[in-house]
Design an enzyme around this catalytic site. Structure first.
Site, short mmCIF file in Angstrom:
data_model
loop_
_atom_site.label_atom_id
_atom_site.label_comp_id
_atom_site.label_asym_id
_atom_site.label_seq_id
_atom_site.Cartn_x
_atom_site.Cartn_y
_atom_site.Cartn_z
CB SER A 210 -7.93 3.95 2.80
OG SER A 210 -7.12 3.30 3.77
CE LYS B 84 -3.78 2.14 2.66
NZ LYS B 84 -4.65 2.01 3.85
CB SER C 65 -8.30 1.09 5.65
OG SER C 65 -9.05 2.26 5.49
N1 GLN Z 1 -13.14 4.60 6.31
C1 GLN Z 1 -12.44 5.05 7.47
C2 GLN Z 1 -12.01 6.47 7.27
O1 GLN Z 1 -12.31 7.02 6.28
C3 GLN Z 1 -11.30 4.15 7.78
C4 GLN Z 1 -10.07 4.46 7.03
C5 GLN Z 1 -8.90 3.61 7.44
O2 GLN Z 1 -9.04 2.62 8.13
N2 GLN Z 1 -7.73 4.04 7.05
O3 GLN Z 1 -11.37 7.05 8.11
#
Ligand code: GLN
Length: 493
Positions: free
Chosen positions: A159, A84, A183
């Protein structure tokens, strides 16, 4: 070469590792095969950076090590993987999905990258993600969305959307991801792959571009729990000099307990995860998976996580608060983008940040700054911290009655790209089942358990108590031995 390279992407990481160890295929051939696939399927938007020369150089060095007598002590030698783009890497640019870091080169590797590299894992490149890992659909990336291989009109989740899509499309046998509020788990669920977020502090955050430091955790995403176990065994472990929140707990070999029996396993079913908000198609797939677990000897125990709903406002106060502080380093001075035209220092900061950050990131910086400001700190931030503690306590109550907790990862299957784009709150609400475990710092994973509406994959979430990653992987592995949802492949890939 005795193995036809056209089949290498059919193999799991464990199978591929076996072939590499047996020298039936070389690391260079393997890397070439996957690089070609990444090229062929570049329309998915999964990769942000690839560098053939770097990858092949890493593969050649893995091949040299594979020829030596101690190769067997390094079971991941020569296995390809992509990171990532939140992890900084020396060999590839690191952008965190942001214009702010376009073309940025880190002088060092993140600890997780370094540990995998030391084991001879070959890096295929960097994977697309929401900007600074903020998002649930990968549409917040400054470099365009990622497409879900099961339906390219749909989101892969976020994400870590690039990671999930690349694994599902078999452009790589595995990927790293990060999970702040879901994410790893949510994109794994949306793309029908397996992913685990360990206990907060188990994997070093050093070299992970920070979003919300009290929540951020690294973890592997792959086709199977076994593959995740192999990777997590290397990714975890103390890093006291570089991450002060890394736990003192030594790394474990998570593969050793994978096949332990699960008869008598008590699976907690939180009532709050199965309410009206859960789509019927997702519920049906989860119920079927739970019945399968009963057939494997587990018992289902009703539990309660009464503050589940509060996890949304709590998370969307704490995470932006930490983000607003973490992102203050992007000022156009130390690294990253700097505005070209400005009148003075303040103007340079303003223009740099206005140009470099996307809308969602700016929204969170504003929310975070607001909840931390004098007069609002007590009303919002402090309150949120108190409820966070209560959410963690609720889990401890539940774990008095059960060994693991199971439920959906997300209320629905993957939605269409563009569908929730202009509605941040709709995105936030979809995080409801992953946020509680994140706020408590618990390990959680997602395993594919079937398909729902529009033929899209459904993921089931398994949450364990602190440091129970081995147990989670074991519980997931036993399910995967009895089912084949994890082995399904999207058409055309
Ligand atoms: N969807 C969540 C956010 O927008 C989680 C994102 C994540 O885990 N990096 O913060």
């Amino acid at each position: 070469m005795t193995q036809s390279t056209t089949e290498l992407h059919d193999l799991t990481l464990a199978e591929l590792a076996g072939l590499l160890q047996a020298r039936k295929v070389s690391a260079v051939e393997t890397a070439q095969h996957f690089l070609l696939r990444a090229e062929t399927h570049s329309a998915l938007g999964a990769f942000l950076a690839r560098d053939r020369d770097c990858t092949l150089a890493q593969a050649r060095s893995a091949d040299q090590r594979l020829a030596r007598a101690d190769a067997a002590h390094h079971p991941l030698l020569g296995v390809p993987l992509a990171h990532k783009d939140i992890f900084v890497t020396r060999d590839f640019a690191s952008t965190a999905g942001s214009r702010m870091l376009a073309g940025y080169r880190s002088p060092f590797d993140a600890t997780v990258v370094e540990r995998l590299g030391r084991e001879g894992v070959v890096t295929l490149g960097k994977l697309n993600c929401d900007e600074f890992a903020m998002g649930s659909s990968n549409e917040n990336s400054a470099y365009g969305p990622v497409r879900n291989p099961w339906d390219t009109a749909r989101t892969p989740g976020g994400s870590s959307g690039g990671s999930a899509a690349a694994v599902a499309a078999r452009l790589t046998p595995a990927a790293t991801g990060t999970d702040t509020g879901g994410s790893i788990r949510q994109p794994a669920a949306f793309c029908g792959v397996t992913g685990i977020k360990p206990t907060y502090g188990r994997a070093s955050r050093y070299g992970m571009v920070a979003f919300a430091s009290s929540l951020d955790q690294a973890g592997p995403m792959a086709r199977t729990a076994q593959d995740c176990a192999m990777l997590l065994s290397v990714m975890c472990g103390p890093d006291p000099d570089r991450d002060s929140t890394s736990l003192d707990t030594p790394a474990e070999d998570f593969t050793r307990t994978l096949s332990d029996p699960i008869t008598g396993l008590r699976i907690g079913i939180p009532a709050e995860f199965f309410g009206d908000g859960l789509a019927a198609d997702v519920r049906t797939a989860i119920d079927t998976a739970l019945a399968q677990y009963q057939a494997l000897g587990a018992t289902l125990v009703p539990v309660s996580l009464p503050r589940t709903e509060l996890s949304i406002p709590v998370y969307y106060i704490i995470a932006p608060a930490e983000a607003s502080s973490n992102l203050s380093r992007f000022d156009g001075v130390k690294f990253g983008h700097r505005a070209e035209h400005y009148s003075d220092l303040a103007d340079m900061y303003r223009k740099t940040r206005a140009e470099g950050f996307g809308d969602e990131v700016k929204r969170r910086i504003m929310i975070g700054t607001y909840v931390l400001s004098h007069g609002y700190y007590d009303a919002y931030y402090l309150q949120a911290q108190k409820i966070r503690r209560m959410i963690a306590d609720d889990f401890q109550q539940a774990f008095k009655q059960c060994d693991v907790i199971a439920g959906p990862v997300a209320p629905t299957v993957a939605w269409k790209l563009g569908e929730k784009n202009n509605d941040p709150v709709a995105n936030y609400l979809a995080d409801i089942f992953t946020l509680p475990g994140s706020l408590a710092g618990l390990p959680g994973m997602s395993i594919p358990v079937g398909f729902g509406a529009h033929g899209m994959p459904v993921g089931m979430q398994l949450i364990g108590n602190y440091l129970q990653e081995g147990r989670l992987l074991n519980v997931a592995h036993r399910f995967q031995q009895a089912t084949d949802w994890h082995a399904r492949v999207p058409k055309g890939f």
